[in-house]
Each structure stands twice: as structure tokens, then as C-alpha cells.
Design a protein around this motif. Sequence first.
Motif, PDB file in Angstrom:
ATOM      1  N   PHE A 195      -4.622  -0.562  -4.956  1.00 34.02           N
ATOM      2  CA  PHE A 195      -4.670  -0.026  -3.603  1.00 34.02           C
ATOM      3  C   PHE A 195      -5.980  -0.415  -2.917  1.00 34.02           C
ATOM      4  CE2 PHE A 195      -5.450   3.248  -0.430  1.00 34.02           C
ATOM      5  CZ  PHE A 195      -4.235   3.292   0.239  1.00 34.02           C
ATOM      6  N   LEU A 245       2.261   1.805  -3.382  1.00 34.93           N
ATOM      7  CA  LEU A 245       1.218   2.196  -4.338  1.00 34.93           C
ATOM      8  C   LEU A 245       0.864   3.671  -4.212  1.00 34.93           C
ATOM      9  CD1 LEU A 245      -1.147  -0.907  -4.122  1.00 34.93           C
ATOM     10  CD2 LEU A 245       0.345  -0.283  -6.022  1.00 34.93           C
ATOM     11  N   THR A 267     -11.884   2.968  -6.055  1.00 34.20           N
ATOM     12  CA  THR A 267     -11.034   2.873  -4.864  1.00 34.20           C
ATOM     13  C   THR A 267     -11.435   3.897  -3.811  1.00 34.20           C
ATOM     14  OG1 THR A 267      -9.211   2.074  -6.233  1.00 34.20           O
ATOM     15  CG2 THR A 267      -8.646   2.939  -4.069  1.00 34.20           C
ATOM     16  N   ALA A 276       0.825  -1.214   0.000  1.00 25.93           N
ATOM     17  CA  ALA A 276       0.000   0.000   0.000  1.00 25.93           C
ATOM     18  C   ALA A 276       0.855   1.257   0.000  1.00 25.93           C
ATOM     19  CB  ALA A 276      -0.920  -0.016   1.216  1.00 25.93           C
TER      20      ALA A 276
END
Length: 1125
Positions: free
Chosen positions: A954, A935, A998, A932
Motif C-alpha cells: 500500500f 489492499l 507505511t 490500493a
Amino acid sequence: MPFSQLLSLPLSPLAPAGPIAPDFSAKRCRECEGSEQMLLLPRRGGAGRTRDAEAGSSHLWADLQDGSAREWAWMCGWPDPGAPSMLPVPQPSAGGCPLLGLLPAPFTVRDRFLGGWRLTEWDRLSKKEQDSNAHGTDIEKLLKSMNLYPEQTSKTFFFQLYGLILCECTDTSLVRKHLTILLELSHQSSSQREGMAIAVGRTSTSHLEEVWEVLEHLGRTRFLRSALTSPDRQLDQDLHWKWVSSTSLLCYGQMATHAREHILPWVDNITSRMVYYFSCSHYDNVLKVSFLSSAIMLTKALGQEHSVQSYKFSQIPELIQCLLCILQKEPNFLATSFRKNIILVIAGLSKLRPHLKPVVKSKILEVCLKSLYMLPPVERLKTPLPLGEPVLDIMMLYKKTMHALDMLLQNFISENKSMDEIYFLLQHTEPWLNSEKSHERMRVVESIFLLLRFVVESLKFTEEAAPSMLGHQIGLLLLLCRDKDEDIRNHSQQCIYFLLQLLVQQKGRTADPKHVHRIKQLQGSISKEWEVKLCDVMKAFEENLTVAQHTQLVLTLLHNLQGHDQLRCNLASHLLLLAFLDPGIKAEQVAEILQGLFQELPGIVFKDVQETMMKATAALGAQHSQETVEVVLSLCHPSERLTLPLWKALAANGELARQVITLLYTKMKLRPPEQFIRPTQQAQLISLVALGTMYELLYTQEYKPAVYWAFAGILLGLLTQLRYLLELGMVEGISDYQDDTLDANPLSPSRMCLEALKGLFWTTDNWEVFAHLKLLKGWELFEHLETYTEGVTLLARAIAHYGCEIKAVLGQAAISLKSTEERDNIVAILIITEFLNSPHISQFATRRTMNNFLNLGLKNPNQLVQALSLKGFSSTLMQPEKEVLLQNRLLELLGSFLKPNPEDPVGLMWVLGDILHHLSVQGVGALSLKIAQHLLILFEDERAEVRGGAIFLFGDVMYSGGKKFQQQLEMLAFQALVPLLFHLVDPCPDVITKTKFTFLRCAILLRWEFQKELFGKLAWGHGLSAENDIFIFTVESNFGKYHQLFMQALTYLDSPYSTLKLAAMKFIGAMLQEYFIDLCFSLRKEDMMIFRRYFEALKHDLDPRCRKFYLSFLDDIRELSKSVA
């Protein structure tokens, strides 16, 4: 010579001519065949008068010149014999028949004679008789015995005497001649018309055929001549012959009275002439009185003959039609006995053979009921009558007239003792039972009551009949049980009881059933007690009516739901509720009842009636759920939404609502193969109708619990239905639909199925699944058969990810996997294999259970099902040892991914995502944090595909760490909020799509309050309004962290992408305007130093928008700096 001896003398003509002997032919009735009774019909013709008779007659006229003749003429109202006035006299034609014409000849009153006796002799004898006091008493007795009354007017007496003497005359030629002379008198006076008729009637006792010939001659010569004359010329003519038709009518009536049994063969001839004269004459009061008097005399004469039933009369319907014509022209007040007499005559004529045809009886009932029931109320009948009307005892006349109607109805039922006749009579009372005037309802109910009482007490049905429409009449009477008038209520209740008695008797029962006995005890009870026992009434009818009759009863109650009489509507709805609550409604009645209810529901005015009918519908559906669903489906197309009230009514019962959904699911599975479907029949498929109904019910609040309960079944049903439609090629309109616009056009079947699939998740509060596919454009995968499996896989993954009814869906998939339908197997295995990667699956199924499912899929003949089953066996749940291999592979890939410049970052991110998905059961732990964090850096990569891949991955990483690392992942999600917010305006559309997806997943992970509203703005929002709402949702959902969001936005002020830089300036400007005070308290000096560095850089930016932003907020920044310092 005394008068009595005079009458006993044989009368002989002056000429030896004999009387014309009537020639009769015998014709047997069909009913009398084999008996001795014969039907005598007169034949036309007859012998003419002889020359001797004519000579004798001519010789006779010359002898009538003395004073006694003048006195006789004066007493009879004739002109002076010596007067010069001349009247035409009929002369025999060349053939000897006096009916063929009239020839003018001099004729004076002195030519009149009586049976061959010279008037001089008659005058002498009569004077001698008057001088004899000894024989006065004998003469009076003799006259009275012959119905001759000297105290009457002289005209009437002598007309009677004239007829009596002609009756005794044996010379038929003289009879014809002197009848013709008699009828030459003026027809203007009513007394003279009646006198001539009396004389003609008495003559017909012995000379019926001669009288007939004379009247025929009169009609041909005098009546036809006046009838063919124009009205203008008739006004100028002498009134002498104006009412000759009325005289003829009276003559025919007198003929019937005096001819007695000899009249029977002549009835049809007489009635035909009566009808002719009435129809062709000018209608006035004279004609009306004469025709009615004649009809009364004819009816009385026929009623006195015992052999009348041996004859058939063909002209009776025409005679009745004339009487009805008179009745229709009667004024709407009661002043004379015409109504009563006409109805009584019709009642008498209706007894003759052959019996009246139904169409004639219908006309009789229609006219008679209308004439009597439409009279003013009783209290207004007593008001003064129009000028010129006689003063009568109106109430007595009214009662007698109504009694005449009762007799007519009783005559009809006595002729045909059956329930069919009861219905036939009652159906003509319907307009008055529904009348808005209470006095009309009172009259008709009282007539029905008296009729039914007569039937119950006096008749016994000879035929067993069950007319279906009798239930309709019973329903009308039931609705009067709550009438405002107490007498109407009581009579209607008694009528209902009588009808129940007749129904019980017709079934051959000796005692009243339980419910009928209870109703009998209620007779005369108060109204409230009757209403309480309405249940017994409905049960009694359920037991004693046929199915067809009971159906008509229910339909009648349904048709009375729309009125504006609240008492009547409430009673109808209450009775229907009672009928539907009991198991008295048969399955074969459901269709017709629901069709009637469907038509009446939209017109119901009163809310309480609507509520009662909703309960009644639910009660009916509870008894016959399958039949109810089938009928409602057939009423109209679901898209019209006309049946929605019925569906809502069925949902009042939770268990029934579940049955409805189950039956719709079952109907949806009725999918015939493509080769058996014609192109024109596609729209009529029952599965499509069930689909349309299911779509409507998904958005119906009343069915929400039932949809929750049947979620899994509906889901699998819609998925397989959609594949079925795609296989049929019914894809029209599936791709050109915009779900963010309001379109009134009906949806195509495939589009409706897809929208129903979406609505299933939206309406059951599983909106996250809907949003998951919406933001990924996953619903579009269902629009084509080639991408259908991808769509089901993505949907199953979303269901598993959000824990949406996993247990129920898995169980339904297991059932579908065992189905014989290939499409069911495909959908089921797609769901099962995807569920194997869910971290929640172990809570609902063991590894052994899943293994059985996969083994079953391997045995399936479909290759796709076999391949997916093999894929399922490769999951970490089925092969735990594979988990270590995947984790090791993840570490290797992660090392390459974390390098500064990996060779294929997009490919690496796709592989990492796939491994994370297969390890979702166990999670990847701390590795998720590393992934994460890296990203987040790639969010700002110059390559759009890298930015998009990083943003999409993500979202997956946020849910792969497990509960242990949940808090750290939430912190990283918070750090990504502002970057994701700004990338909503990324230059690349694909990046925007993945950013929306997301961003929503982060909001769900952080448990924002307005998640559903945020999705709406992300999916369908446009413009400044949507941007402002998303900004508010983001900031308000992170209370107390405003300064952190503010600082995250600073780095984008030097972004190389103008869209991101502009988004950062909008965000910072909004924060300064809306949350300035909060920033004053939360920002630190170090934060302000960083902010001023980025802010001052805008002063020298080449973009004028940046310089404008700098100048606009320079003062705010200075003030903020002072506050923070």
C-alpha cells in the motif's frame, strides 16, 4: 741617628743564615706558548733555618729587658714583658721546617725584636729622633711616601711599621719566626686582625713564600684545631683564636695587595685557602666582612696587573660561589654596601681567564638578580631600617647597587659579543618579566634596556648567531607593552626597538627596514599610537627573525593566553591574530604552533580572548589548510572531542570549512591494502582518524553548510569506507549497538562509519531517507559484507524516492565508477542502476549519459559491476518499449490479484511491487487506485503474511499513480490511517514493522506537520506515552475530519484480534474525552445509529475489558446522542 738614616741601614740577622730562596718552576700558558711570558708556580718546600740562626734568636730574647721594651709593648697592645703570662712559640721541627709543628717554649714580650736590632737600641734611637725638631717634617714626608700615617691609631701605625721592617729583613728564618709571633696575638679585636693582616701583607712584598708558609702553619695548627672542636666546647674556649680564620682571610687579601706582579702565580693557592676558610668557618658577620674585604683586595690587585690575561686561574668559580653564598644570606632590605661590593667583585673576577662556564654564570645571574629585584619597592626602601643598622643614603646606595648589576651584565656581554650571549642573559630575567609585582618588572625591564642600549651603542657583534629561544624573550617584552605602569611600557618598547636593531645589524643591513623605521618613529609616542602600530612590530619580527625564533615568539604569546591579567591576555591574542593574518607563518611552523594552541585553548578565561583566537585559528587555517588539517588530526583521537574547538574555529570561514571537509574526504580515501596492514596498526590508520573526525563534524553546527555542500562526496566516501572495513574484517561492535541508548563507550571503526552514514542524512534534513531504512531495518544490511549490496540498493532507492541530492550523488557516482578501486566501482554502479528507476532522473541526466555510464561498467573487470550494468540496460529508461510489456503484465497480474481468493497473494503482491518499481518513471495511473482499494480490504486478512504484504505494498502504491491521481491516492491514504494506527499493535511483529513504515509514508504523503516527531515515536517510542503522542499527531494533523476518524475506528470494535479491538476502544475513548464537542457538531444521526450498534455489542462481550469500556462511556454516548439529535 735620624729615622730616615735608620731605615737606610742594612739589616742583617744575628746568625749568618741566608734567606729561603723561593723555588719556582715555569709553566707556559697554552695561549702564551711561544712568547717570553712564563707562568710561575710556587713549589712546596724550602730550606730550614740553620742552627746558628736558632742560636742567635735564642740569644736575642735575653737582651730585651729594659724599659723601652715595655713602652714598645704597651704601644703595640702587647702584654707587659715582665708579666708571667706565657704564649706558645713555634719551634723548628727536626727537619728544620717551621710548618710541621709547634713546640711549647717559654716566650715573653722581651723576646720580640725587629730585623736583628735590639729594642733597647731602637728605643734610644727613636727617642733621640723625637727630640729632634729639625727633622720632624722629613719624617712625616717619609712616612706618608710609604703609606704610613702617624695620625692613625698607634696600633695600626706600628703594625705597618712592623711589616715594613720585616719586609726589609734579609734573614728569612727570622721573618718566619717573628710572623709566627705576630700571629700569636689575640684575634678577637677587629683592629688587631686588620693590623696583623697589614703587617703580613707588607712582609709578603719581599717574603711571599715565607708568609705563605707561616699562614699554612697557622691554618694547620690553630684553625684546624678550632674547626674540629665541637660547638659546645668552643663556647667554653678563650676567644683568643675564635676569629683566626678571619685574620687569615685578611692576610691573604693583603698579600695580594702588596705582592703585586709576584702574586699572579699564587692566586689559585690564595683563592683555594680563602674558599677553605670561608667554607669551614662558622658563618657570622666577622667572617663575612673579612672574606669580602679579602676578595676586594684580591680583585683590585689582579685588576692592576697588565699581565693578568696571560694566566689561567682555576679557583675563581669557587671563590665566586662563596661570594654568592654571602649574597644569598643578605636580608631583604638595603642597609649596607655588601650587595654592591659583592657584585662588583664578581664583575671583576669574571674578566679573568679562563672565562666562566655557563653554569657558573647562570648561578651568578640567578642569585644577583634575585637579591636585587626582590628588594622592596623604592618607596619602602626609605622606611626606617631594622634596629642597629647604620643610617645611609639609601637611594644613592640603591642606584649604585643597580649600577653594579648593570656593569656585571655588560661585562658578560663584552666577553662574548653575540646574540647567543644576549639570549643567555635575557633568559635569566624571565621570572621577573612575568612577575606580578610591578616594581620587580620595572627593575628587570630597566636592566634589559640599559644592557641593550650598551650593546647597540658600544659593541659590534663578532659572531653571527641566531638562538631560537630569543623569540621567547622578545615575546615576553612584547607583552609588557600594555603594562599598567607607564615606565615599564616605555622601556619595553625601547627594548624591542634595540633588539630589532641588533637583528638588522647582524644581517648586515646598513639601513633600517621599513617597519623598523616606523617603530623608531614611535619611540616616546603615546600608548594608543603604539598599539595601533603593533602590526609593524609583528611584520618587522617576521622579516628579521629566523623561522625557529619566530616560532618561539608565537609559542610565548600562546602560553600567555591563560593568565588572569586581561590586558596581557588581550594583547597576546591580538598579536597572534596579527601574526596569523599576514603570510608570515611558514608551513614548517604550523605543527608546533597548533600543538601549543591546542594545549592553551582549554585554559583561556576571557571570552573575548577566545573569540580572537578563533579568528586567529581560522586565519592560520586559511593560509595552510592542508597542514592545519593534518596537524589537528594528529593531536588526539576524534572520540575525545578535545580538538573540536579548533575544528569549529576553522569553520568560521565558509570556504575554509569546505576545504576541511574535502581534505578529510581525501584522507579517508587513503586505504592501504589488507596485506600491508599489521593488526596493531589498524587503529592508527589515517583513514580511520579522518572518519572519526568526519563523524564528529557531521553533528557540529558550524559545519552544516559545508556538509550540505559536500553531501554527495561524503556519502560515497562513507559507503566505500564501510565496505573497506568490512573487507578488513573490522566488524567488532557493529551489530551490538543500540541507537536508542546513550553509551559513553567509543564506537568501533565500522560502527562509527555506519553511524556517520546515518548522521549524514539526519543532519542534512534528509531524515526521510534515514527513516525509510530505519523502519525497514535496512541499516542492518550494512553490518555484513554479504548483505552490503542490498543495503546500498535500498539506500539508493530511498534517495531516488525522496529526491535527495540526486544530481550531486549521480555525479559523484560517475567519478567513483572511473576509479581504480574496485569498491568504488561497486558502490557507484549500485547507485546508478537504482537511479534509472527514479521518476526524477530525467531532470539530471539524459539517456545517452546513462548509457555511457553503463557501458563503462561493462568494461570493468569486476563481474558484479558488469552484471549490474547489464541490469541497468534492462530498465524502462534505457528501453522505453519495455514499458508497454510491463503494463500489460501488470494488468494480467491485477486480474488474478483482485479475485476473491487468489492462490498466492503474497507472491502476487511481491511481483506487483517489483513491476510498480520498474514503472515508477512513468507511473501506473488509475491502476494504482484499484490496487490500493483492494489492499485496504486485505489489511484485515486473517493471515499475518497477507496483512503485512498488503500494508507494505500500500505504501508503494501511494506513490505510483503520478500527479494526475495524487488527490485520489491521498484520500485513500486518509482512509488507511486508522487501520494502520490500530495495526501498530498487531499480534505479528513483522506486520507492526511494515505498518510503521507505511504509516509514516502516508503521513509524508498527506504532508503532516509533525512528520519527524512522528517518526521518532514510531522508531524509538514505547509505552503509553508513545501511543498518546502518535494519537495526537494523527488527530491534530487531520483537523476538521475528527468524525471520519471516529467512524473508521468503529469497525474494529468487533475485530477478532483482541489487540486491535483494544486499540479501537482506546482510540474511541480518547476521542470522546478530548474531542467530544467537535464530535457533537460533526456527527450525523446515521453515524450515531451505526456507532450505537457497535457500542451496544460490547455490553454482551465476553472480554471484561469491553464491558468495562461500555460502562465507562455509556453516559458520554447518551449525551452525544442527544446532542446529535
